[in-house]
Design an enzyme around this catalytic site. Structure first.
Site, PDB file in Angstrom:
ATOM      1  N   GLY A  45       0.721  -1.002  -0.089  1.00  0.00           N
ATOM      2  CA  GLY A  45       0.064   0.106  -0.125  1.00  0.00           C
ATOM      3  C   GLY A  45       0.726   1.185  -0.021  1.00  0.00           C
ATOM      4  N   GLN A  50       2.841  10.275   0.661  1.00  0.00           N
ATOM      5  CA  GLN A  50       4.199   9.583   0.650  1.00  0.00           C
ATOM      6  C   GLN A  50       5.043  10.025  -0.689  1.00  0.00           C
ATOM      7  OE1 GLN A  50       2.593   5.629   1.630  1.00  0.00           O
ATOM      8  NE2 GLN A  50       4.620   5.567   2.969  1.00  0.00           N
ATOM      9  N   CYS A  95       6.525   0.645   7.154  1.00  0.00           N
ATOM     10  CA  CYS A  95       6.406   1.724   6.453  1.00  0.00           C
ATOM     11  C   CYS A  95       7.307   1.815   5.480  1.00  0.00           C
ATOM     12  CB  CYS A  95       5.622   2.905   7.270  1.00  0.00           C
ATOM     13  SG  CYS A  95       5.214   4.456   6.328  1.00  0.00           S
ATOM     14  N   LEU A  96       6.964   2.526   4.335  1.00  0.00           N
ATOM     15  CA  LEU A  96       7.973   2.598   3.370  1.00  0.00           C
ATOM     16  C   LEU A  96       8.747   3.972   3.776  1.00  0.00           C
ATOM     17  CD1 LEU A  96       6.300   1.594  -0.057  1.00  0.00           C
ATOM     18  CD2 LEU A  96       8.561   0.498   1.016  1.00  0.00           C
ATOM     19  N   HIS A 132      -3.730   2.045   7.782  1.00  0.00           N
ATOM     20  CA  HIS A 132      -2.432   2.508   7.988  1.00  0.00           C
ATOM     21  C   HIS A 132      -2.126   3.691   6.880  1.00  0.00           C
ATOM     22  CE1 HIS A 132       2.332   2.177   8.211  1.00  0.00           C
ATOM     23  NE2 HIS A 132       1.962   2.774   6.909  1.00  0.00           N
ATOM     24  N   GLU A 133      -2.729   3.254   5.473  1.00  0.00           N
ATOM     25  CA  GLU A 133      -2.711   4.136   4.369  1.00  0.00           C
ATOM     26  C   GLU A 133      -3.558   5.247   4.718  1.00  0.00           C
ATOM     27  OE1 GLU A 133      -0.092   3.810   2.713  1.00  0.00           O
ATOM     28  OE2 GLU A 133       0.186   1.633   3.099  1.00  0.00           O
ATOM     29  N   HIS A 136      -1.913   8.083   6.870  1.00  0.00           N
ATOM     30  CA  HIS A 136      -1.197   9.074   6.019  1.00  0.00           C
ATOM     31  C   HIS A 136      -1.927  10.266   5.507  1.00  0.00           C
ATOM     32  CE1 HIS A 136       2.551   7.027   5.962  1.00  0.00           C
ATOM     33  NE2 HIS A 136       2.005   5.735   5.547  1.00  0.00           N
TER      34      HIS A 136
HETATM   35 ZN   LIG Z   1       3.091   3.996   5.800  1.00  0.00          ZN
END
Ligand SMILES: [Zn+2]
Length: 161
Positions: A45, A50, A95-96, A132-133, A136
């Site tokens: 995701g 991001q 998380c990226l 989670h997404e 953001h």
């Molecule tokens: Zn993340």
């Protein structure tokens, strides 16, 4: 339309509240999110902030992930809203944008989501990823949700990607 660099914490754009997506943004941002997600093999995701795009669009695709269970395939969510939630469970997240840490985070087990394209229900690992997404979009990172920064945060042993 291309794979783009993912912003890393503490980039301040990751802490901003994203604006509702307008139709002029949607096609370009969706394409970049999908291309970026696909370029990172293990990615389940990604949220527009991001990529430095402060609009409310996320992509989630847990298909093929060992924890996946039931899922809705590839989800592109424009202006998603959490319409309901049930249960709660602690699970490990990464998380990226914070590549060297993972943490135990409590999330709802089942959620109902409304978005520009309709509505659906999700549970388990996919529901965790969606929450989670969507966080953001409000400038919330998974570390903001851990119960204890001492006991619930872990350094990754290996780097992937
Ligand atoms: Zn993340």
């Amino acid at each position: 339309m291309s794979a783009r660099e993912v912003l890393l914490y503490p980039d301040r754009r990751l802490k901003e509240v994203a604006l509702p997506a307008q139709s002029a943004d949607v096609e370009r941002v969706e394409a970049d999110l999908i291309d970026t997600m696909d370029s990172l093999g293990h990615c389940v995701g990604l949220a527009a902030p991001q990529l430095g795009e402060l609009v409310r669009i996320v992509v989630v695709d847990v298909s093929g992930h060992p924890k996946a269970g039931d899922h809705n395939g590839r989800l592109v969510l424009v202006n998603p809203v959490l319409a309901g939630s049930e249960g709660s469970k602690v699970g490990r997240e990464g998380c990226l944008s914070i590549p060297d840490l993972t943490a135990n985070v409590r999330r709802a087990e089942t959620i109902a989501v409304e978005h520009a394209g309709g509505s659906f229900e999700s549970s388990g690992f996919e529901a965790r990823c969606i929450q989670h997404e969507m966080d953001h979009l409000d400038g919330i990172l998974f570390l903001d949700r851990v119960a204890s920064l001492v006991d619930d945060v872990f350094r990754r042993k290996t780097y992937s990607g």
